[in-house]
Design an enzyme around this catalytic site. Structure first.
Site, short mmCIF file in Angstrom:
data_model
loop_
_atom_site.label_atom_id
_atom_site.label_comp_id
_atom_site.label_asym_id
_atom_site.label_seq_id
_atom_site.Cartn_x
_atom_site.Cartn_y
_atom_site.Cartn_z
N ASP A 59 76.11 37.85 -20.16
CA ASP A 59 75.05 36.95 -20.62
C ASP A 59 73.88 36.77 -19.65
O ASP A 59 74.07 36.60 -18.45
CB ASP A 59 75.61 35.55 -20.86
N GLN A 75 75.41 36.94 -15.90
CA GLN A 75 76.81 36.95 -15.53
C GLN A 75 77.15 38.32 -14.94
O GLN A 75 76.94 39.35 -15.59
CB GLN A 75 77.67 36.67 -16.76
N GLU A 244 78.98 29.39 -28.19
CA GLU A 244 78.53 29.48 -26.81
C GLU A 244 77.00 29.46 -26.76
O GLU A 244 76.32 29.61 -27.78
CB GLU A 244 79.08 30.76 -26.16
N TRP A 338 81.40 41.59 -27.97
CA TRP A 338 82.70 41.39 -27.34
C TRP A 338 83.81 42.22 -27.99
O TRP A 338 84.87 42.40 -27.40
CB TRP A 338 83.07 39.92 -27.34
#
Length: 536
Positions: A59, A75, A244, A338
């Site tokens: 991210d 990240q 999120e 993901w």
């Protein structure tokens, strides 16, 4: 955000060990991929999108503009090629196209991982952490604790780091964490902070991911936060889904400054419109306490009933640039999914960002709709590149036209005008024999836009790598405009001025640098064809 599954958080310590092991095995696996040598895949290194020189990235975090420089955090696992040991990486750019990778900004420690968040410029030093002559930058991020007597392992809370040297270095606030749930939560993360002028305060949006709740807080000093409200659509909750990276942004509808709406953007995993992870949004009102959506689909509706930022498979964790002034808000996301992120066949890096875009809200087919176009600085840069233009091309039914221009990095703009065709479109990153390529097509009869990467190159690295993505798109007067940003391992599509967006990773073989137009079931007129082939 640091992870999209609770098991990843629970087993973060094991993940760090496994990451190092997997990294040592990666070159063997990478050699099996198309064109890779010695575990490296330079043919897929993006030219127009940021990627780190090596290791895992997910991210984007806390992007902002200051003194003419764009800052991007992300990240980052400096220890391996899979998620884990999460720090904030750092990159800077003068134009959102050319990026310089800087030193890690906020590193993980043995006792704390640093998950996603936002950065604001505390221009008036409301926090007291800087001075009038040297206002601080404040990074709000999620701390994930280990071996901490005050917090059980794996629990999450919001913390603060600050910089007094314009983002060159960061130090933790002495009284972290600044916001904690009671009891502690393993899913409380992703603080997104913005100034709310009507209330003369700062507002923070966070999530409790597994409850699919956005929690809103307010502060006047950026250190002490009080609860405002929760946002959770009624009849929406899905077991196993995580929310999120919330973003709450105000936009004028159709450019009318007297008709402002608020848009709540959340990243969703799984259950997205294209499978796996994606980005959803709700249009509504915010009164300084509560966000209320204008409308919601009936309880139990499937993903197609909701609004999505992107109809491709590879756009997640989008976030907003801070301190960009009064112009259109700028967003950037993680170009991945993901479902297969840890299997993407690139080396020695894994992960890249989407193109930054400018955001607007327009009425489309009677509904307020987010419209996305590449950031103005990108457009300025494209105008300085070599651009080939072509007169109208009429392509007959069952025929195709191959453009004389070639390249693995292109900015392509064109308009499709229906003749008698049932379907027409463009193939990019095509091989000379025409067997491999990514196909973007419009079905005039059904009103559907399709991006098909089924024959785009390497598609076998994961069974969850979805191949075809379809979205409804109106064609007023039988006309559709397409803007494609084609990079070495991706296609980003902006249709009809950005009312629909599709973002997909691709992994084409060497030599796939052709472009062709086609028309099925009748003729199509292709007009306003402009192809930029940037010198990179």
């Amino acid at each position: 955000m640091g992870s999209t599954a609770g098991r990843r958080i629970v087993h973060a310590r094991w993940g760090r060990i496994l990451a190092a092991c997997l990294l040592s095995l990666l070159p063997m696996a990478a050699r099996a991929q198309d064109g890779a040598q010695d575990g490296q895949t330079p043919q897929w290194r993006p030219a127009l999108h940021f990627s780190p020189a090596a290791h895992w990235m997910n991210d984007p975090n806390g992007p902002f503009l200051l003194d003419g420089t764009y800052h991007l955090f992300y990240q980052y696992n400096q220890a391996g090629m899979v998620w884990g040991h999460t720090s904030w990486g750092h990159a800077t750019s003068p134009d959102l196209v050319h990026w310089h990778e800087d030193a890690i900004a906020i590193p993980a420690t043995a006792n704390e991982d640093i998950f996603s968040g936002s950065v604001i410029y505390d221009r008036q030093n409301r926090s007291g952490l800087g001075s009038a002559s040297a206002p601080p930058l404040l990074a709000f991020h999620t701390s994930v604790f280990y071996n901490n007597p005050a917090h059980p392992d794996g629990t999450q809370a919001q913390s603060l780091s600050y910089s007094l040297d314009r983002g060159a270095s960061w130090r933790p606030y002495d009284h972290n964490p600044i916001l904690t749930l009671h009891p502690d939560s393993r899913q409380f993360r992703d603080p997104s902070v913005f100034w709310y002028p009507d209330g003369k305060c700062w507002v923070m949006a966070t999530v409790v991911g597994d409850a699919q709740v956005v929690k809103l807080y307010r502060s006047t000093d950026l250190l002490h936060w009080s609860f405002l409200s929760d946002f959770q659509p009624s009849g929406y909750r899905k077991p196993g889904m995580l929310w999120e990276m919330p973003v709450l942004v105000s936009l004028p509808l159709d450019g009318n400054a007297h008709d402002k709406r608020w848009v709540m953007i959340v990243s969703v995993n799984p259950w997205s419109i294209a499978g796996g992870s994606g980005v959803q949004y709700f249009v509504g009102r915010f009164d300084g306490v509560t966000f209320t959506p204008d409308s919601l689909p009936p309880a139990g509706s499937d993903p197609a009933a909701y609004d999505w930022l992107d109809h491709g498979a590879d756009h997640y964790a989008t976030t907003r640039f801070a301190n960009t002034g009064p112009g259109a808000p700028l967003l950037i996301g993680w170009m991945n999914n993901w479902d297969y992120a840890d299997a993407v066949p690139t080396a020695p890096w894994r992960g890249q960002m989407t193109l930054p875009v400018a955001l607007a809200l327009k009425t489309v087919e009677g509904r307020p709709t987010l419209v996305q176009t590449p950031a103005p600085s990108y457009e300025d840069w494209v105008r300085r590149q070599g651009v080939a233009t072509y007169r109208d091309r009429v392509v007959g039914g069952g025929q195709s036209w191959r453009a004389p221009v070639r390249g693995d990095v292109m900015d392509i703009r064109l308009t499709l005008r229906r003749g008698g065709a049932a379907r027409a479109g463009i193939v990019v990153r095509q091989t000379p024999d025409g067997r491999t390529g990514t196909v973007i097509s419009y079905d005039f009869a059904k009103g559907n836009l399709t991006l098909d990467r089924g024959h785009s190159g390497n598609v076998g690295f994961s069974p969850k790598f979805s191949l075809v993505h379809i979205a409804h798109l109106a064609a007023p007067g039988g006309v559709v405009s397409l803007h494609l940003v084609v990079d070495r391992s991706s296609v980003e599509l902006f249709a009809n001025g950005g009312v629909l967006r599709m973002t997909d990773l691709i992994f084409p073989p060497a030599g796939s640098d052709r472009v062709s137009l086609f028309s099925d079931g009748g003729s199509t007129r292709f007009s306003a064809i402009r192809v930029a082939t940037p010198a990179r």
